[in-house]
Design a protein around this motif. Structure first.
Motif, PDB file in Angstrom:
ATOM      1  N   LEU A 195      83.562  13.260  27.451  1.00 34.16           N
ATOM      2  CA  LEU A 195      84.563  12.372  26.851  1.00 34.16           C
ATOM      3  C   LEU A 195      85.959  12.948  26.994  1.00 34.16           C
ATOM      4  O   LEU A 195      86.927  12.200  27.233  1.00 34.16           O
ATOM      5  N   LEU A 196      86.109  14.264  26.840  1.00 35.86           N
ATOM      6  CA  LEU A 196      87.419  14.890  27.016  1.00 35.86           C
ATOM      7  C   LEU A 196      87.943  14.663  28.427  1.00 35.86           C
ATOM      8  O   LEU A 196      89.133  14.361  28.625  1.00 35.86           O
ATOM      9  N   HIS A 197      87.071  14.793  29.438  1.00 36.72           N
ATOM     10  CA  HIS A 197      87.487  14.580  30.830  1.00 36.72           C
ATOM     11  C   HIS A 197      87.900  13.134  31.072  1.00 36.72           C
ATOM     12  O   HIS A 197      88.709  12.849  31.954  1.00 36.72           O
ATOM     13  N   MET A 198      87.342  12.210  30.273  1.00 35.63           N
ATOM     14  CA  MET A 198      87.695  10.792  30.437  1.00 35.63           C
ATOM     15  C   MET A 198      88.904  10.395  29.599  1.00 35.63           C
ATOM     16  O   MET A 198      89.257   9.233  29.540  1.00 35.63           O
ATOM     17  N   GLY A 199      89.513  11.379  28.883  1.00 32.29           N
ATOM     18  CA  GLY A 199      90.721  11.095  28.126  1.00 32.29           C
ATOM     19  C   GLY A 199      90.483  10.704  26.681  1.00 32.29           C
ATOM     20  O   GLY A 199      91.412  10.290  25.990  1.00 32.29           O
ATOM     21  N   VAL A 200      89.242  10.822  26.200  1.00 31.34           N
ATOM     22  CA  VAL A 200      88.957  10.541  24.788  1.00 31.34           C
ATOM     23  C   VAL A 200      89.190  11.852  24.030  1.00 31.34           C
ATOM     24  O   VAL A 200      88.294  12.680  23.884  1.00 31.34           O
ATOM     25  N   THR A 201      90.416  12.070  23.556  1.00 30.35           N
ATOM     26  CA  THR A 201      90.801  13.352  22.955  1.00 30.35           C
ATOM     27  C   THR A 201      90.737  13.350  21.438  1.00 30.35           C
ATOM     28  O   THR A 201      90.722  14.410  20.820  1.00 30.35           O
ATOM     29  N   LEU A 202      90.726  12.174  20.805  1.00 26.97           N
ATOM     30  CA  LEU A 202      90.679  12.114  19.342  1.00 26.97           C
ATOM     31  C   LEU A 202      89.260  12.375  18.866  1.00 26.97           C
ATOM     32  O   LEU A 202      88.308  11.706  19.290  1.00 26.97           O
ATOM     33  N   ALA A 203      89.105  13.349  17.943  1.00 24.54           N
ATOM     34  CA  ALA A 203      87.766  13.742  17.478  1.00 24.54           C
ATOM     35  C   ALA A 203      87.039  12.578  16.809  1.00 24.54           C
ATOM     36  O   ALA A 203      85.825  12.416  16.967  1.00 24.54           O
ATOM     37  N   GLY A 204      87.777  11.778  16.055  1.00 29.18           N
ATOM     38  CA  GLY A 204      87.142  10.637  15.390  1.00 29.18           C
ATOM     39  C   GLY A 204      86.592   9.629  16.384  1.00 29.18           C
ATOM     40  O   GLY A 204      85.500   9.087  16.205  1.00 29.18           O
ATOM     41  N   HIS A 205      87.335   9.369  17.494  1.00 27.30           N
ATOM     42  CA  HIS A 205      86.851   8.446  18.522  1.00 27.30           C
ATOM     43  C   HIS A 205      85.655   9.035  19.253  1.00 27.30           C
ATOM     44  O   HIS A 205      84.695   8.317  19.585  1.00 27.30           O
ATOM     45  N   GLN A 206      85.690  10.356  19.511  1.00 26.06           N
ATOM     46  CA  GLN A 206      84.540  10.997  20.153  1.00 26.06           C
ATOM     47  C   GLN A 206      83.289  10.812  19.311  1.00 26.06           C
ATOM     48  O   GLN A 206      82.220  10.451  19.815  1.00 26.06           O
ATOM     49  N   ARG A 207      83.406  11.052  17.995  1.00 22.00           N
ATOM     50  CA  ARG A 207      82.255  10.946  17.120  1.00 22.00           C
ATOM     51  C   ARG A 207      81.730   9.519  17.057  1.00 22.00           C
ATOM     52  O   ARG A 207      80.518   9.288  17.049  1.00 22.00           O
ATOM     53  N   LYS A 208      82.638   8.547  17.021  1.00 16.56           N
ATOM     54  CA  LYS A 208      82.210   7.151  16.941  1.00 16.56           C
ATOM     55  C   LYS A 208      81.439   6.736  18.184  1.00 16.56           C
ATOM     56  O   LYS A 208      80.404   6.073  18.096  1.00 16.56           O
ATOM     57  N   ILE A 209      81.917   7.153  19.348  1.00 16.77           N
ATOM     58  CA  ILE A 209      81.242   6.814  20.601  1.00 16.77           C
ATOM     59  C   ILE A 209      79.886   7.506  20.678  1.00 16.77           C
ATOM     60  O   ILE A 209      78.868   6.879  20.991  1.00 16.77           O
ATOM     61  N   LEU A 210      79.846   8.817  20.376  1.00 17.30           N
ATOM     62  CA  LEU A 210      78.585   9.553  20.457  1.00 17.30           C
ATOM     63  C   LEU A 210      77.577   9.042  19.431  1.00 17.30           C
ATOM     64  O   LEU A 210      76.378   8.957  19.720  1.00 17.30           O
ATOM     65  N   SER A 211      78.045   8.711  18.233  1.00 16.71           N
ATOM     66  CA  SER A 211      77.140   8.180  17.213  1.00 16.71           C
ATOM     67  C   SER A 211      76.528   6.866  17.658  1.00 16.71           C
ATOM     68  O   SER A 211      75.337   6.610  17.447  1.00 16.71           O
ATOM     69  N   SER A 212      77.328   6.001  18.279  1.00 21.97           N
ATOM     70  CA  SER A 212      76.809   4.729  18.771  1.00 21.97           C
ATOM     71  C   SER A 212      75.745   4.955  19.838  1.00 21.97           C
ATOM     72  O   SER A 212      74.695   4.305  19.845  1.00 21.97           O
TER      73      SER A 212
END
Length: 931
Positions: A898-915
Motif C-alpha cells: 500500500l505504501l508503494h501505491m501511495g496509500v500513506t495514511l495509517a487509517g486508510h491502510q487499516r481500512k483497506i486491509l480490514s476490508s
C-alpha cells in the motif's frame, strides 16, 4: 495605496490599439486639493483602452478593499454621441511575487487578469449639470502572492478616474477577560485569534487552553473571549477584567478563583500579593485545613480521670478539656506505663495491655482496659489531641492516674492465662435444624466457668460464596450451603486467657470433604451483642447475597454530602441516567474532578438497588488500574455514584480519535495497566464478564483503568444494545466472550483472559471493531472452526502470540493474568522485541479451512467498485497501475504494498486491509470442510 496623497506623476502603464488613450492630468478634488487624475473620452467602443497601476505590496492581507472615486459623462451629452458609447468600465487585478509587469506583459486581456467587476456610475455628468462624482468599493481576493496590480479597461466610456485607494481591515489589540489579543488581520470571514493571559494570570482547568477570540472581516472583534484565564493566587481581577492586581496587606487569595479576602482569625499577611496568611505565634493550621480557616492551637489537658473496676475490666473516664483550641476535631489517646517494683524504672506496657475501643483516635471519653498483672502499679495518661497537635513543638496536654492492682478474682483470670493452658470449652456440636441450603448448629459449654467467654470461632470446609449469618449466641445458622455436599465443622471458645482448643470434628451429612479451606468466623458475645469478624485473605463479596442489599451499599460505599458536589456538564448517558462531569470538594481535602452517574427520576426500588450495586462492587477495590469509587449520594435526589474523572474517556473511542499517534511501547504500557488491574480482580475472585476497550477508561497520563462492573444486570435483563446478544436467557457481548461462556455460561477468570486478548487486539488496531462487520452468529461459527483474529497492521509478533495464547479453546491452557503482566513487563524492558512485526497467517489462524477453494473475495468484481464501496475511490488509479484489476488478486496485499501505491495514511491502510481480511474470511468460511 492612496493616489490622493501623491504629489508627483503616477506614471501608470497605458495600453491602447487606437486613440484616444488614458491621459494623466492634474485636477482638483472635492476639497479643491490638487490631485493626479487619469481620464479618457472615447468615440468608439471597438477597441479596449487599458490602464494599469504600479506594483502594490500585499503585506499581511489575504484580501483587500479598493475604493474608486470617478466621474462619468452620460452618452447623450457627449459631442460625438454614438450608439457604441458606454457608461461603464471594467476593473481587473493580476497577482505576482515580484514587480514583473512590462508594457507588453502580462498580455492585455481578461486572462491572465482576474476580473473584479464591471463598474456602472450612480451619477452621470451632463452639459451644464451639477458636478457629481461616484464612489465604489470592491473586495479583491483571495490574495496568495506577494503583491498585485490593478487594471482598468474602458470600452466606449467618457470618464475621469479621480482617485484610487487600496486598504485592508484589521482588528486592533484588545485586553479583555484577563486575556490579551494581538492586532489581527482577518484572512477569512471570521478569523480566530489566540491570546495570552495578562501578567499575574494563568490558564485554568484540567486541560488548560489558550484564550480565543474571533476577528470579523470588517476589522471588528466578534463576541467576548471565553474566561480561560484567571488571576494567580495573591492577585485579583481589576479595571474591568483587564489586569490582575496584588492583594493588599492584610488580605490574601489562596486559589485562582474569587477575590482577595481579609486574613482569618489569628493570622496575618504583611506583604502585598499574599496567597496565604501566616499564623500568629502559638497558633497553627493543619495540612487538611483550607487556607481560609482560622489558625488554631492544641487543646488543654483532659480533666478529672475516674478509674473504675467492674468484674474483669478496668474502665477509665474523664471530662473534656476546658479549651479545645478552637477546633471540633477533638480526640484522645491513652498511654500506659508499668512499674513492676517501687524502686524500678517504669516502662511502656506494650501489647500486654488491651483496650476497647483502641487506645488511639478515641472519640469518646471512656475506655476499657484489661490484661493487667496482679500486685503491679500502672500509670495511665490521657492526652487531648486535635488536628494541629502533631504540628506543635510542645508535647500534647495530658492528665494521668496511677492504678495498683491487688490479688482478687479478676486478676486470677489473667494469672491463670499466663501459667496454664485454656481447656476445650466446646465438646459436642449438634444440628438442630436444616434446609436444602442451610444448617442451624448448637453446642453446649460447662455450666460452671471460671472464665468469661468473649467469642466463639467456627471453621468448616467447602468454600462458600458468602459469610454465614448467625442467629443468637451458640446457635449460628450456616446459609447458602451447597446441596448434597458434606461439611466438617469445629468450634472453639476464646476467653480472657486466650483461645481454647477446637472441638472434635463434627460431620454434617456424610463425609465428602475433598479439600479443607478454612474460613475463620468470629462471633463476638461480650455484653450480650453478636457481630462478625473475618480473618484471612480479602475476597470479593457479591452485594446481591446480602439479605438487605442496602447493607452492602452502606458497608462498601461512603455517603457524601450533596453540598460537596458541583455538577458542571453532561458528558454522556448511562443505563440508568445521565453521566456528568463535576467537582468534589470535601472540607479539608483538595478539590478534584469526578465523574457522576445519576439515577433518573421515576425509578423502582429494584432499579435503585441495581444502580447502587455497582458502587457496592467498586467500593471493594483499591488498585491504580481499577476505577476508584469516591462515594455515593443517596440522601437526596437524584441518587448519584461518584468516581474519579478520566479525562480521555473510553479507550476504544480515544484510540480511534488518535489513530496511529502512539508508539508500540506506549500501547504495550496501556495493555500492561489493564492486565495489572485484571490480575488484582482475579486475586479477589472477581470475574468481570464484560472486559472490552469500551469499558476501559484512560486519563490524561495514558493510565488505563478497568471500569463498568454491571454486566450481572445485563445477564438478567433485556438490552437494546446490539453489542450484547441473548444466550441461554442472558445478554452476552459475543465478540469479546470465551466460547465456553457463550455456550454454557461458564464465566471464570480464564474467560476474562479470553476477553483480554480481544482488548489487546483492539488496542493494537487503534479501536477497530473485532471481527469487523461480521454478524454475531458468524463470529460464533468462526470461533468454533478455530478461526482467530489476524494480527493488526504493524503488530509486533510477540503481542499477537500473546493474543493467540489468550484464545486457547481449552481454558486451562490460557495464561493467567499474572503471567500476562510478567510477559508484558519483559517486552517493556526489551523494546527491540517489539520491532519484529507479525504477518497475517502466522500462528493459529485458519486450521479448519479448506485452502483448495478459490478465494472470491467479494461480490464486487472490479477493484474500482470495491474501493467505492469502502469510500476509498481516490486510490483506484494507484491499484490499477499496480496491476490489481480484480478483487480476486487482493488477498496477498501488505502494508508495504500500500505504501508503494501511495496509500500513506495509517487509517486508510487499516481500512483497506480490514476490508480485505473480512472478505478473505467470508470466502474461507464458505469453503469450510464438512466432516
Amino acid at each position: 495605496m492612496n493616489t490622493k496623497t501623491e504629489t508627483s506623476d503616477l506614471r501608470w502603464t497605458i495600453f491602447s490599439r487606437a486613440k484616444p488613450e488614458w491621459e494623466e492630468v492634474s485636477g482638483l478634488d472635492e476639497e479643491n486639493n490638487s490631485v493626479r487624475i487619469y481620464q479618457i473620452c472615447q468615440t468608439d467602443s471597438s477597441s479596449s483602452h487599458w490602464l494599469r497601476s504600479g506594483f502594490i505590496q500585499r503585506l499581511a492581507a489575504s484580501q483587500v478593499y479598493v475604493e474608486l472615486r470617478f466621474t462619468m459623462m452620460e452618452c447623450s451629452s457627449t459631442s460625438t454621441h454614438h450608439r457604441s458609447c458606454k457608461e461603464t468600465f471594467n476593473v481587473y487585478y493580476y497577482q505576482a511575487d515580484t514587480d514583473e509587469a512590462t508594457a507588453t506583459y502580462p498580455p492585455w486581456m481578461e486572462n491572465p487578469y482576474t476580473k473584479v467587476d464591471t463598474v456602472a456610475a450612480d451619477f452621470l455628468l451632463s452639459k451644464g449639470g451639477e458636478r457629481k462624482f461616484n464612489v465604489k468599493t470592491f473586495r479583491v481576493g483571495p490574495l496568495s502572492q506577494r503583491g498585485f496590480y490593478l487594471a482598468f479597461q474602458a470600452q466606449g466610456a467618457c470618464m475621469a478616474l479621480l482617485s484610487v485607494r487600496v486598504f485592508f481591515k484589521k482588528c486592533p489589540p484588545l485586553v479583555s477577560a484577563l486575556s490579551s489579543f494581538p492586532e489581527t488581520v482577518p484572512r477569512t470571514l471570521v478569523q480566530q485569534a489566540q491570546g495570552v493571559c495578562v501578567e499575574h494570570a494563568a490558564q485554568q482547568g484540567l486541560r488548560p487552553r489558550p484564550p480565543k477570540l474571533f476577528c470579523g472581516e470588517d476589522g471588528q472583534w466578534v463576541g467576548q473571549p471565553m474566561m480561560s484565564c484567571a488571576c494567580l493566587p495573591g492577585f485579583e481581577a481589576a479595571d474591568g477584567q483587564t489586569r490582575c492586581a496584588a492583594c493588599p496587606v492584610g488580605h490574601f487569595k489562596a486559589s485562582t478563583e474569587g477575590k482577595c479576602t481579609s486574613c482569618p482569625r489569628f493570622s496575618q499577611a504583611t506583604i502585598r500579593g499574599a496567597s496565604l496568611c501566616a499564623c500568629h505565634a502559638g497558633y497553627l493550621r493543619s495540612e487538611a485545613d483550607p487556607p481560609d480557616s482560622p489558625c488554631t492551637k492544641p487543646p488543654s489537658a483532659p480533666r478529672s480521670i475516674v478509674p473504675q473496676i467492674n468484674d474483669t475490666t478496668l474502665s477509665l473516664e474523664w471530662n473534656e478539656p476546658l479549651d479545645n483550641g478552637g477546633r471540633t476535631d477533638l480526640s484522645y489517646a491513652v498511654g500506659c506505663s508499668v512499674c513492676r517494683s517501687p524502686k524500678g524504672a517504669c516502662i511502656p506496657c506494650g501489647d500486654s495491655v488491651s483496650y476497647r475501643p483502641p487506645q488511639d483516635q478515641l472519640q469518646g471519653r471512656r475506655v476499657e482496659v484489661w490484661g493487667l498483672l496482679p500486685h503491679t502499679t500502672y500509670t495511665f495518661t490521657i492526652q487531648a489531641l486535635n488536628g494541629v497537635s502533631q504540628y506543635s513543638t510542645k508535647d500534647p496536654a495530658s492528665d494521668s492516674v496511677n492504678i495498683t492492682t491487688s490479688h482478687d478474682a479478676w486478676v486470677d483470670i489473667y494469672n491463670c492465662g499466663a501459667i496454664c493452658a485454656v481447656p476445650s470449652l466446646v465438646s459436642v456440636i449438634r444440628k438442630s435444624d436444616s434446609t436444602e441450603s442451610s444448617l442451624t448448629l448448637h453446642w453446649s459449654v460447662p455450666t460452671q466457668l471460671h472464665y468469661t467467654v468473649l467469642l466463639y470461632q467456627l471453621r468448616y470446609c467447602e468454600k462458600v460464596r458468602t459469610f454465614p449469618r448467625f442467629s443468637p449466641w451458640r446457635t449460628p445458622v450456616l446459609t447458602e450451603l451447597r446441596r448434597a455436599t458434606r461439611y466438617e465443622v469445629q468450634v472453639r471458645a476464646r476467653t480472657m486467657a486466650g483461645y481454647g482448643s477446637f472441638s472434635p470434628f463434627t460431620v454434617l451429612n456424610p463425609p465428602r470433604c475433598y479439600h479443607f479451606t478454612y474460613i475463620s468466623l468470629l462471633l463476638f458475645l461480650s455484653h450480650g451483642s453478636a457481630g462478625l469478624y473475618f480473618t484471612g485473605v480479602k475476597v470479593y463479596i457479591d452485594p446481591f447475597t446480602y439479605e438487605d442489599p442496602n447493607e452492602a451499599v452502606r458497608e462498601f460505599a461512603k455517603e457524601i454530602d450533596v453540598s460537596f458536589v458541583k455538577i458542571e456538564e453532561v458528558i454522556g448517558a448511562g443505563e440508568f441516567g445521565e453521566v456528568c462531569r463535576g467537582r468534589l470538594r470535601v472540607p479539608g481535602k483538595k478539590e478534584n474532578y469526578v465523574a457522576i452517574k445519576t439515577l433518573k427520576g421515576g425509578y423502582t426500588e429494584k432499579q435503585r438497588r441495581d444502580f447502587l450495586s455497582e458502587a457496592s462492587i467498586m467500593g471493594q477495590f483499591q488498585h491504580p488500574n481499577i476505577i476508584h469509587l469516591e462515594g455515593i449520594i443517596t440522601a437526596s435526589c437524584p441518587v448519584m455514584i461518584l468516581t474519579e474523572f478520566m479525562e480521555n474517556g473510553a479507550l476504544d473511542s480515544f484510540l480511534r480519535l488518535n489513530d496511529s499517534q502512539f508508539t508500540p511501547i506506549q500501547l504495550v504500557g496501556m495493555q500492561r495497566g489493564i492486565a495489572s488491574g485484571m490480575k488484582y480482580l482475579a486475586e479477589m475472585s472477581y470475574v468481570h464478564r464484560d472486559l472490552a476497550a469500551r469499558n476501559i477508561l484512560i486519563n490524561s497520563n495514558l493510565v488505563c483503568k478497568v471500569s463498568d462492573f454491571g454486566l450481572s444486570r445485563f445477564l438478567q435483563e433485556n438490552s437494546s444494545d446490539p453489542t450484547y446478544t441473548s444466550s441461554l436467557g442472558g445478554k452476552i457481548p459475543i465478540r469479546w466472550t470465551a466460547p465456553e461462556a457463550i455456550a454454557f455460561r461458564k464465566f471464570t477468570s480464564a474467560s476474562d483472559v479470553w476477553s483480554y486478548g480481544i482488548v489487546m487486539w483492539e488496542v493494537m488496531s487503534f479501536g477497530e471493531r473485532p471481527y469487523w462487520d461480521m454478524s454475531n452468529q458468524d463470529v460464533i461459527n468462526a470461533i468454533e472452526q478455530d478461526y482467530r483474529l489476524p494480527p493488526p497492521p504493524d503488530c509486533p509478533t510477540h503481542l499477537h502470540q500473546l493474543m493467540l495464547d489468550c484464545w486457547q479453546k481449552d481454558r486451562s491452557a490460557r495464561p493467567r493474568f499474572s503471567d500476562l503482566v510478567s510477559a508484558l513487563d519483559k517486552l517493556i524492558r526489551n523494546p527491540a522485541s517489539l520491532k519484529i512485526v507479525a504477518q497475517e497467517g502466522s500462528g493459529l489462524s485458519y486450521p479448519l479451512l479448506d485452502q483448495r477453494a478459490p478465494l472470491a473475495l467479494s461480490p464486487c468484481t472490479a477493484v474500482g467498485e470495491w474501493l467505492r464501496a469502502i469510500k476509498m475511490e481516490r486510490y483506484e488509479d494507484s491499484f490499477l497501475q499496480a496491476g490489481f484489476n480484480s478483487v480476486d488478486q487482493l488477498a496477498p496485499i501488505s502494508t508495504q504494498d500500500l505504501l508503494h501505491m501511495g496509500v500513506t495514511l495509517a487509517g486508510h491502510q487499516r481500512k483497506i486491509l480490514s476490508s480485505i481480511q473480512t472478505m478473505t474470511f467470508r470466502n474461507k468460511s464458505a469453503a469450510t470442510v464438512t466432516f
